[in-house]
Write an enzyme that holds these catalytic residues in place. Structure first.
Site, PDB file in Angstrom:
ATOM      1  N   ARG A 147      30.726  45.207  38.102  1.00 20.30           N
ATOM      2  CA  ARG A 147      30.975  45.639  39.306  1.00 20.30           C
ATOM      3  C   ARG A 147      32.074  46.771  39.205  1.00 20.30           C
ATOM      4  O   ARG A 147      33.065  46.399  38.579  1.00 20.30           O
ATOM      5  CB  ARG A 147      31.462  44.261  40.064  1.00 20.30           C
ATOM      6  N   VAL A 197      43.492  40.385  32.415  1.00 20.62           N
ATOM      7  CA  VAL A 197      43.610  41.777  33.092  1.00 20.62           C
ATOM      8  C   VAL A 197      42.689  41.380  34.437  1.00 20.62           C
ATOM      9  O   VAL A 197      41.745  41.144  34.326  1.00 20.62           O
ATOM     10  CB  VAL A 197      43.118  42.967  32.196  1.00 20.62           C
ATOM     11  N   CYS A 218      34.228  34.731  42.813  1.00 22.04           N
ATOM     12  CA  CYS A 218      35.548  34.977  42.382  1.00 22.04           C
ATOM     13  C   CYS A 218      36.362  34.439  43.145  1.00 22.04           C
ATOM     14  O   CYS A 218      36.257  33.523  44.218  1.00 22.04           O
ATOM     15  CB  CYS A 218      35.489  36.511  43.016  1.00 22.04           C
ATOM     16  N   ASP A 271      29.530  36.267  41.177  1.00 23.55           N
ATOM     17  CA  ASP A 271      29.415  36.871  39.870  1.00 23.55           C
ATOM     18  C   ASP A 271      28.401  36.304  39.158  1.00 23.55           C
ATOM     19  O   ASP A 271      27.983  34.884  39.112  1.00 23.55           O
ATOM     20  CB  ASP A 271      30.693  36.384  39.064  1.00 23.55           C
TER      21      ASP A 271
END
Length: 283
Positions: free
Chosen positions: A259, A88, A191, A198
Protein backbone atom coordinates in the site's frame (compact mmCIF):
# COMPACT_ATOMS: atom_id res chain seq x y z
CA UNK A 1 -11.65 -4.46 20.08
CA UNK A 2 -8.13 -4.57 21.49
CA UNK A 3 -7.28 -2.86 24.74
CA UNK A 4 -4.61 -0.60 23.23
CA UNK A 5 -6.57 1.04 20.40
CA UNK A 6 -6.91 4.27 22.41
CA UNK A 7 -3.41 4.21 23.89
CA UNK A 8 -1.71 7.60 24.33
CA UNK A 9 1.24 6.38 22.24
CA UNK A 10 -1.08 6.36 19.20
CA UNK A 11 -2.55 9.84 19.68
CA UNK A 12 0.19 11.76 17.85
CA UNK A 13 0.32 9.58 14.73
CA UNK A 14 -0.31 11.09 11.31
CA UNK A 15 -2.04 7.83 10.37
CA UNK A 16 -5.71 8.48 9.64
CA UNK A 17 -5.20 12.24 9.37
CA UNK A 18 -4.94 14.57 6.38
CA UNK A 19 -1.27 15.34 5.70
CA UNK A 20 0.83 17.18 3.13
CA UNK A 21 3.52 15.32 1.21
CA UNK A 22 7.01 16.72 1.71
CA UNK A 23 9.45 16.50 -1.19
CA UNK A 24 12.54 17.64 0.73
CA UNK A 25 14.34 15.22 3.02
CA UNK A 26 12.83 15.29 6.51
CA UNK A 27 13.66 12.55 9.05
CA UNK A 28 11.24 14.10 11.55
CA UNK A 29 8.36 12.64 9.55
CA UNK A 30 9.12 9.16 10.93
CA UNK A 31 7.00 7.91 13.82
CA UNK A 32 7.34 4.81 15.99
CA UNK A 33 4.76 2.69 17.79
CA UNK A 34 5.85 0.77 20.92
CA UNK A 35 5.70 -2.97 20.38
CA UNK A 36 4.76 -3.30 24.05
CA UNK A 37 1.21 -2.10 23.31
CA UNK A 38 0.33 -5.41 21.72
CA UNK A 39 2.80 -7.62 23.54
CA UNK A 40 1.40 -6.90 26.97
CA UNK A 41 -1.97 -8.16 25.77
CA UNK A 42 -0.53 -11.48 24.56
CA UNK A 43 1.64 -11.86 27.67
CA UNK A 44 4.96 -10.91 26.10
CA UNK A 45 7.28 -8.48 27.82
CA UNK A 46 10.86 -7.23 27.69
CA UNK A 47 13.46 -9.16 25.75
CA UNK A 48 12.37 -12.65 26.91
CA UNK A 49 10.49 -13.37 23.69
CA UNK A 50 9.43 -16.89 22.63
CA UNK A 51 10.54 -16.25 19.06
CA UNK A 52 13.20 -14.80 16.81
CA UNK A 53 12.13 -12.66 13.91
CA UNK A 54 12.17 -9.54 11.80
CA UNK A 55 9.86 -7.28 9.86
CA UNK A 56 10.92 -7.18 6.21
CA UNK A 57 9.71 -4.13 4.30
CA UNK A 58 10.06 -3.46 0.59
CA UNK A 59 9.81 0.07 -0.79
CA UNK A 60 8.99 0.33 -4.48
CA UNK A 61 8.78 4.11 -4.84
CA UNK A 62 12.15 5.34 -3.52
CA UNK A 63 13.74 8.09 -5.59
CA UNK A 64 16.22 10.93 -5.06
CA UNK A 65 18.36 13.34 -7.11
CA UNK A 66 22.06 12.89 -7.74
CA UNK A 67 24.50 15.77 -7.35
CA UNK A 68 23.61 17.01 -10.87
CA UNK A 69 19.87 16.95 -10.18
CA UNK A 70 19.18 13.80 -12.18
CA UNK A 71 16.60 11.45 -10.60
CA UNK A 72 17.69 8.04 -9.33
CA UNK A 73 15.26 5.22 -8.50
CA UNK A 74 15.70 2.04 -6.48
CA UNK A 75 13.80 -0.71 -4.71
CA UNK A 76 14.63 -0.73 -1.01
CA UNK A 77 14.70 -3.62 1.44
CA UNK A 78 14.42 -2.79 5.15
CA UNK A 79 14.87 -5.38 7.92
CA UNK A 80 13.70 -4.34 11.39
CA UNK A 81 14.54 -6.81 14.20
CA UNK A 82 11.60 -8.13 16.22
CA UNK A 83 13.52 -7.08 19.34
CA UNK A 84 13.29 -3.39 18.43
CA UNK A 85 11.49 -1.18 20.94
CA UNK A 86 9.25 0.32 18.24
CA UNK A 87 7.67 -0.67 14.97
CA UNK A 88 7.89 1.93 12.21
CA UNK A 89 4.44 3.37 11.57
CA UNK A 90 3.69 2.79 7.90
CA UNK A 91 2.14 6.11 6.86
CA UNK A 92 4.99 8.06 8.44
CA UNK A 93 7.39 5.72 6.63
CA UNK A 94 5.73 6.55 3.28
CA UNK A 95 5.86 10.28 3.97
CA UNK A 96 9.51 10.00 4.99
CA UNK A 97 10.52 8.10 1.85
CA UNK A 98 8.61 10.60 -0.29
CA UNK A 99 10.72 13.38 1.23
CA UNK A 100 13.75 12.02 -0.65
CA UNK A 101 12.15 12.81 -4.03
CA UNK A 102 13.58 16.30 -4.54
CA UNK A 103 16.63 15.93 -2.28
CA UNK A 104 20.18 15.67 -3.63
CA UNK A 105 22.63 13.00 -2.49
CA UNK A 106 26.16 12.61 -3.82
CA UNK A 107 26.15 8.80 -3.80
CA UNK A 108 23.89 5.79 -3.33
CA UNK A 109 25.87 4.98 -0.20
CA UNK A 110 24.89 8.37 1.27
CA UNK A 111 21.23 7.47 0.84
CA UNK A 112 21.72 4.07 2.51
CA UNK A 113 23.62 5.66 5.39
CA UNK A 114 20.85 8.21 5.95
CA UNK A 115 18.14 5.54 5.83
CA UNK A 116 19.96 3.31 8.31
CA UNK A 117 20.55 6.18 10.74
CA UNK A 118 16.99 7.52 10.69
CA UNK A 119 15.19 4.17 10.80
CA UNK A 120 17.44 2.77 13.53
CA UNK A 121 16.77 5.84 15.65
CA UNK A 122 12.99 5.55 15.35
CA UNK A 123 12.97 1.75 15.85
CA UNK A 124 15.55 2.00 18.65
CA UNK A 125 17.46 -0.94 17.17
CA UNK A 126 19.83 -1.51 14.23
CA UNK A 127 17.88 -1.58 10.94
CA UNK A 128 19.42 -3.16 7.84
CA UNK A 129 18.93 -1.38 4.50
CA UNK A 130 19.71 -2.67 1.01
CA UNK A 131 18.99 -0.84 -2.25
CA UNK A 132 18.42 -2.74 -5.50
CA UNK A 133 18.17 -1.70 -9.12
CA UNK A 134 14.56 -1.98 -10.24
CA UNK A 135 15.44 -4.61 -12.85
CA UNK A 136 17.64 -6.65 -10.50
CA UNK A 137 15.85 -7.11 -7.20
CA UNK A 138 15.05 -10.46 -5.55
CA UNK A 139 11.90 -8.91 -4.09
CA UNK A 140 10.50 -8.48 -7.61
CA UNK A 141 10.97 -12.12 -8.55
CA UNK A 142 7.95 -14.37 -8.17
CA UNK A 143 9.33 -17.12 -5.96
CA UNK A 144 6.83 -19.34 -4.22
CA UNK A 145 7.54 -21.19 -1.01
CA UNK A 146 6.82 -24.90 -1.26
CA UNK A 147 3.67 -25.09 0.84
CA UNK A 148 0.34 -26.89 1.06
CA UNK A 149 -2.56 -24.49 0.51
CA UNK A 150 -5.39 -25.03 2.99
CA UNK A 151 -7.87 -22.66 1.34
CA UNK A 152 -9.80 -25.47 -0.35
CA UNK A 153 -10.90 -26.90 3.00
CA UNK A 154 -14.70 -27.11 2.94
CA UNK A 155 -15.73 -25.24 6.08
CA UNK A 156 -18.77 -23.18 7.02
CA UNK A 157 -18.14 -19.70 8.42
CA UNK A 158 -20.79 -17.48 10.02
CA UNK A 159 -18.71 -15.36 12.41
CA UNK A 160 -15.82 -13.10 11.40
CA UNK A 161 -14.77 -11.85 14.84
CA UNK A 162 -11.38 -12.95 16.12
CA UNK A 163 -11.60 -16.17 18.15
CA UNK A 164 -8.49 -18.00 19.29
CA UNK A 165 -10.60 -20.82 20.79
CA UNK A 166 -11.10 -22.08 17.24
CA UNK A 167 -7.66 -23.62 17.80
CA UNK A 168 -9.03 -25.86 20.58
CA UNK A 169 -9.18 -28.59 17.92
CA UNK A 170 -5.84 -27.72 16.32
CA UNK A 171 -4.66 -31.34 16.28
CA UNK A 172 -6.38 -34.14 14.41
CA UNK A 173 -7.29 -37.28 16.37
CA UNK A 174 -4.21 -39.41 17.11
CA UNK A 175 -2.15 -36.90 15.18
CA UNK A 176 1.17 -38.19 13.84
CA UNK A 177 4.36 -36.14 14.18
CA UNK A 178 5.00 -34.31 10.91
CA UNK A 179 7.03 -31.46 9.48
CA UNK A 180 5.20 -29.39 6.86
CA UNK A 181 4.55 -25.90 5.51
CA UNK A 182 0.97 -24.69 5.15
CA UNK A 183 -0.25 -21.51 3.46
CA UNK A 184 -3.50 -19.59 3.37
CA UNK A 185 -4.14 -16.63 1.10
CA UNK A 186 -7.31 -15.74 3.01
CA UNK A 187 -5.78 -13.72 5.83
CA UNK A 188 -7.38 -10.30 6.08
CA UNK A 189 -7.27 -7.88 8.97
CA UNK A 190 -7.90 -4.15 9.25
CA UNK A 191 -5.64 -1.23 10.12
CA UNK A 192 -5.83 -0.40 13.80
CA UNK A 193 -6.37 3.33 13.13
CA UNK A 194 -7.98 3.74 9.69
CA UNK A 195 -9.89 0.44 9.46
CA UNK A 196 -8.55 -0.02 5.90
CA UNK A 197 -8.24 -3.70 4.87
CA UNK A 198 -4.87 -5.43 4.97
CA UNK A 199 -4.50 -8.53 2.79
CA UNK A 200 -1.89 -11.24 3.19
CA UNK A 201 -0.72 -14.74 2.44
CA UNK A 202 0.41 -16.43 5.65
CA UNK A 203 2.91 -19.28 5.64
CA UNK A 204 3.03 -21.57 8.68
CA UNK A 205 5.93 -23.98 8.96
CA UNK A 206 5.90 -26.38 11.87
CA UNK A 207 7.21 -29.64 13.32
CA UNK A 208 4.98 -31.48 15.75
CA UNK A 209 1.58 -33.13 15.93
CA UNK A 210 -0.25 -32.78 12.63
CA UNK A 211 -2.55 -29.79 12.38
CA UNK A 212 -6.30 -29.91 11.82
CA UNK A 213 -6.34 -27.75 8.69
CA UNK A 214 -10.04 -26.91 8.96
CA UNK A 215 -9.55 -25.53 12.48
CA UNK A 216 -6.49 -23.56 11.41
CA UNK A 217 -8.29 -22.03 8.42
CA UNK A 218 -11.30 -21.07 10.54
CA UNK A 219 -8.95 -19.37 13.01
CA UNK A 220 -7.17 -17.39 10.28
CA UNK A 221 -10.50 -16.30 8.76
CA UNK A 222 -11.55 -15.00 12.19
CA UNK A 223 -9.08 -12.11 11.70
CA UNK A 224 -11.31 -10.77 8.90
CA UNK A 225 -12.83 -7.97 10.99
CA UNK A 226 -9.98 -7.74 13.50
CA UNK A 227 -8.18 -4.40 13.87
CA UNK A 228 -4.43 -4.66 14.45
CA UNK A 229 -1.14 -3.73 12.79
CA UNK A 230 0.55 -6.32 10.54
CA UNK A 231 3.35 -7.07 13.00
CA UNK A 232 0.92 -7.52 15.86
CA UNK A 233 -1.30 -9.93 13.92
CA UNK A 234 1.65 -12.18 13.11
CA UNK A 235 2.86 -12.24 16.71
CA UNK A 236 -0.67 -13.08 17.84
CA UNK A 237 -0.88 -15.95 15.34
CA UNK A 238 2.52 -17.27 16.42
CA UNK A 239 1.67 -17.14 20.13
CA UNK A 240 -1.78 -18.69 19.67
CA UNK A 241 -0.44 -21.53 17.54
CA UNK A 242 2.31 -22.27 20.02
CA UNK A 243 -0.12 -22.08 22.95
CA UNK A 244 -2.59 -24.54 21.43
CA UNK A 245 -0.23 -26.60 19.29
CA UNK A 246 2.91 -26.91 21.45
CA UNK A 247 5.06 -27.40 18.35
CA UNK A 248 8.72 -28.41 18.45
CA UNK A 249 9.43 -25.88 15.68
CA UNK A 250 7.23 -23.08 14.40
CA UNK A 251 7.57 -20.22 11.93
CA UNK A 252 4.88 -17.77 10.83
CA UNK A 253 5.54 -15.52 7.83
CA UNK A 254 2.91 -13.15 6.42
CA UNK A 255 3.39 -11.55 3.01
CA UNK A 256 1.10 -8.51 2.96
CA UNK A 257 0.07 -6.71 -0.22
CA UNK A 258 1.66 -3.31 -0.70
CA UNK A 259 0.00 0.00 0.00
CA UNK A 260 1.48 3.35 -0.97
CA UNK A 261 4.63 1.74 -2.35
CA UNK A 262 5.43 -0.33 0.77
CA UNK A 263 4.74 -3.89 1.77
CA UNK A 264 5.35 -5.24 5.28
CA UNK A 265 6.26 -8.87 5.83
CA UNK A 266 6.60 -9.92 9.50
CA UNK A 267 8.42 -13.18 10.23
CA UNK A 268 8.46 -14.91 13.65
CA UNK A 269 10.13 -18.24 14.36
CA UNK A 270 11.42 -20.53 17.08
CA UNK A 271 14.56 -20.76 14.92
CA UNK A 272 17.13 -17.98 14.68
CA UNK A 273 16.87 -17.61 10.89
CA UNK A 274 16.05 -14.83 8.43
CA UNK A 275 12.76 -14.54 6.58
CA UNK A 276 12.54 -16.49 3.31
CA UNK A 277 12.63 -14.62 0.02
CA UNK A 278 9.25 -15.38 -1.48
CA UNK A 279 6.19 -13.61 -2.77
CA UNK A 280 3.00 -14.27 -4.70
CA UNK A 281 1.42 -12.37 -7.59
CA UNK A 282 -0.44 -10.14 -5.12
CA UNK A 283 2.83 -8.76 -3.76
Amino acid sequence: MTNYENAKALEGLTLGKSTDYASEYNPNLLQGVPRSLNREQINLSGQSLPFYGEDVWYGYELSWLNSKGKPVVAVAEFRVPATSENIVESKSFKLYLNSFNQSRFATREDVIERLIKDLSEIAKAPVKVTLFDVDNCPALNIKHLEAICIDECDIAVDDYQFDDTLLDDIHITQAPIVEEVLVSHLLKSNCLITNQPDWASVYISYQGKQVNRQALLAYLISFRQHNEFHEQCVERIFCDLQKYGQFDKLSVYARYTRRGGLDINPFRSTENITAPNARTLRQ
